[in-house]
Write an enzyme that holds these catalytic residues in place. Sequence first.
Site, PDB file in Angstrom:
ATOM      1  N   ASP A  47      -6.556   5.160   1.599  1.00 16.34           N
ATOM      2  CA  ASP A  47      -5.930   4.279   2.588  1.00 16.34           C
ATOM      3  C   ASP A  47      -4.640   4.916   3.100  1.00 16.34           C
ATOM      4  OD1 ASP A  47      -7.842   2.342   2.531  1.00 16.34           O
ATOM      5  OD2 ASP A  47      -6.605   0.801   1.575  1.00 16.34           O
ATOM      6  N   THR A  90       2.044  -6.059   3.672  1.00 11.03           N
ATOM      7  CA  THR A  90       1.288  -6.943   4.555  1.00 11.03           C
ATOM      8  C   THR A  90       1.480  -8.379   4.087  1.00 11.03           C
ATOM      9  OG1 THR A  90      -0.388  -5.240   4.936  1.00 11.03           O
ATOM     10  CG2 THR A  90      -1.003  -7.511   5.466  1.00 11.03           C
ATOM     11  N   LEU A  91       1.850  -9.239   5.003  1.00 11.36           N
ATOM     12  CA  LEU A  91       2.117 -10.642   4.653  1.00 11.36           C
ATOM     13  C   LEU A  91       0.806 -11.363   4.332  1.00 11.36           C
ATOM     14  CD1 LEU A  91       4.702 -12.482   4.636  1.00 11.36           C
ATOM     15  CD2 LEU A  91       3.885 -13.391   6.813  1.00 11.36           C
ATOM     16  N   LYS A  99       0.858  -1.188   0.000  1.00 12.46           N
ATOM     17  CA  LYS A  99       0.000   0.000   0.000  1.00 12.46           C
ATOM     18  C   LYS A  99       0.894   1.237   0.000  1.00 12.46           C
ATOM     19  CE  LYS A  99      -4.064  -2.121   2.036  1.00 12.46           C
ATOM     20  NZ  LYS A  99      -5.174  -2.031   3.013  1.00 12.46           N
ATOM     21  N   ASP A 129     -14.636   1.869   9.230  1.00 15.52           N
ATOM     22  CA  ASP A 129     -14.877   1.346   7.876  1.00 15.52           C
ATOM     23  C   ASP A 129     -14.912  -0.177   7.822  1.00 15.52           C
ATOM     24  OD1 ASP A 129     -15.285   1.959   5.095  1.00 15.52           O
ATOM     25  OD2 ASP A 129     -13.267   1.260   4.684  1.00 15.52           O
ATOM     26  N   ASP A 170      -7.100  -5.259   6.652  1.00 15.90           N
ATOM     27  CA  ASP A 170      -7.469  -3.972   6.054  1.00 15.90           C
ATOM     28  C   ASP A 170      -7.780  -2.910   7.110  1.00 15.90           C
ATOM     29  OD1 ASP A 170      -7.136  -4.974   3.504  1.00 15.90           O
ATOM     30  OD2 ASP A 170      -9.217  -5.585   3.297  1.00 15.90           O
TER      31      ASP A 170
END
Length: 409
Positions: free
Chosen positions: A142, A222-223, A123, A289, A309
């Site tokens: 994000d 992120t794994l 991201k 969210d 997320d």
Amino acid sequence: MKLKQRLVLLAILFVIFIFTKVFLIDNLDTSAANREDQRAFHRMMASLHVELDPRLDHTLQSPWEIAAQWVVPREVYPEETPELGAVMHAMTTKKIIKADVGYKGTQLKALLILEGGQKVVFKPKRYARDYVVEGEPYAGYDRHNAEVAAFHLDRILGFRRAPLVVGRFVNLRTEIKPVATEQLLGTFMTVGNNTCFYGKCYYCRETEPACADGDIMEGSVTLWLPDVWPLQKHRHPWGRTYREGKLARWEYDESYCDAVKKTSPYDSGPRLLDIIDTAIFDYLIGNADRHHYESFQDDEGASMLILLDNAKSFGNPALDERSILAPLYQCCIIRVSTWNRLNYLKNGVLKSALKTAMLHDPISPVLSDPHLDALDQRLLSILATVKQCTDQFGPDVVLVEDRMTLSHL
């Protein structure tokens, strides 16, 4: 003393004995549980600092194999992880061998394959650390740094339900473009002297690309969870409608939790308590969210609610969106272990712990000071909410024992 009086006295003494024994046993059990919670808290505090060190204790395994073995139905990683630093070091340094557009969703992301075949979600940075996202609590792009901070908060709270996240700098020209798929490569552009891309997603627009500083882009990775643990998506019972003027039932029905408790998987098992843990987690990070959530497939409500997320967090430190806590104040129950952990973290401990945990991340400083200050303030609001519940219903109703034995065998 007459025989009848003696019998009555003996009966009274027997009842007192039974109640005393039960009370003492309950107290002993509670004390033992509280002592274990305290020991777990001290173990967590002692392991806050994660050195990004490539050395592995298990030299015959790759960092990806080790991380995959950690995953069980109720944890993404175990309490004691001496190899955590090595796995996170690999996430931030291993060569990128393929880059593609991100999986389905509303926000820009890229799917990277690292050397050894490990998938990670990248991201990109969209905001400066001190940028305040105005508007609705779920507004804006994000935030990559929010993913990093949320992972470490998950560690601090003792949930261990968030996939591993670490910051990473990538060179879009030399690391991404040579291994990018045509679909991703087609979204690259140059804006001024900066390399940018806009990817493929519901809200991705050519007019709103993410741009590097020259060729170097800051982001989070992120794994990806192991493929042997397929995910199942669920609508969050306290999800928002995202439609102006239309309220969800929980927003106007104060008895809504009673209805939730009668539906599967919230009528039994740990899922409702997971929902409440998640509400506390989301309130602390300012995430309004979570309209859906994931668990492992075919779990019949037994596996954890996975904290995926978390990037719509840490947008506005001045906004404490109380509605995020609706599962807590409408159901008025909380795990004893969660309650104990929250109490250990008050008086500035939470802010200090999170700052320490994130100190050596490659993109440190991860959060601005106002966001760290907001965590301590929000914690006080959570504690006050639970106190209101215990004042109304009593601690025996509100504080729920739910300790599940976890195995990594």
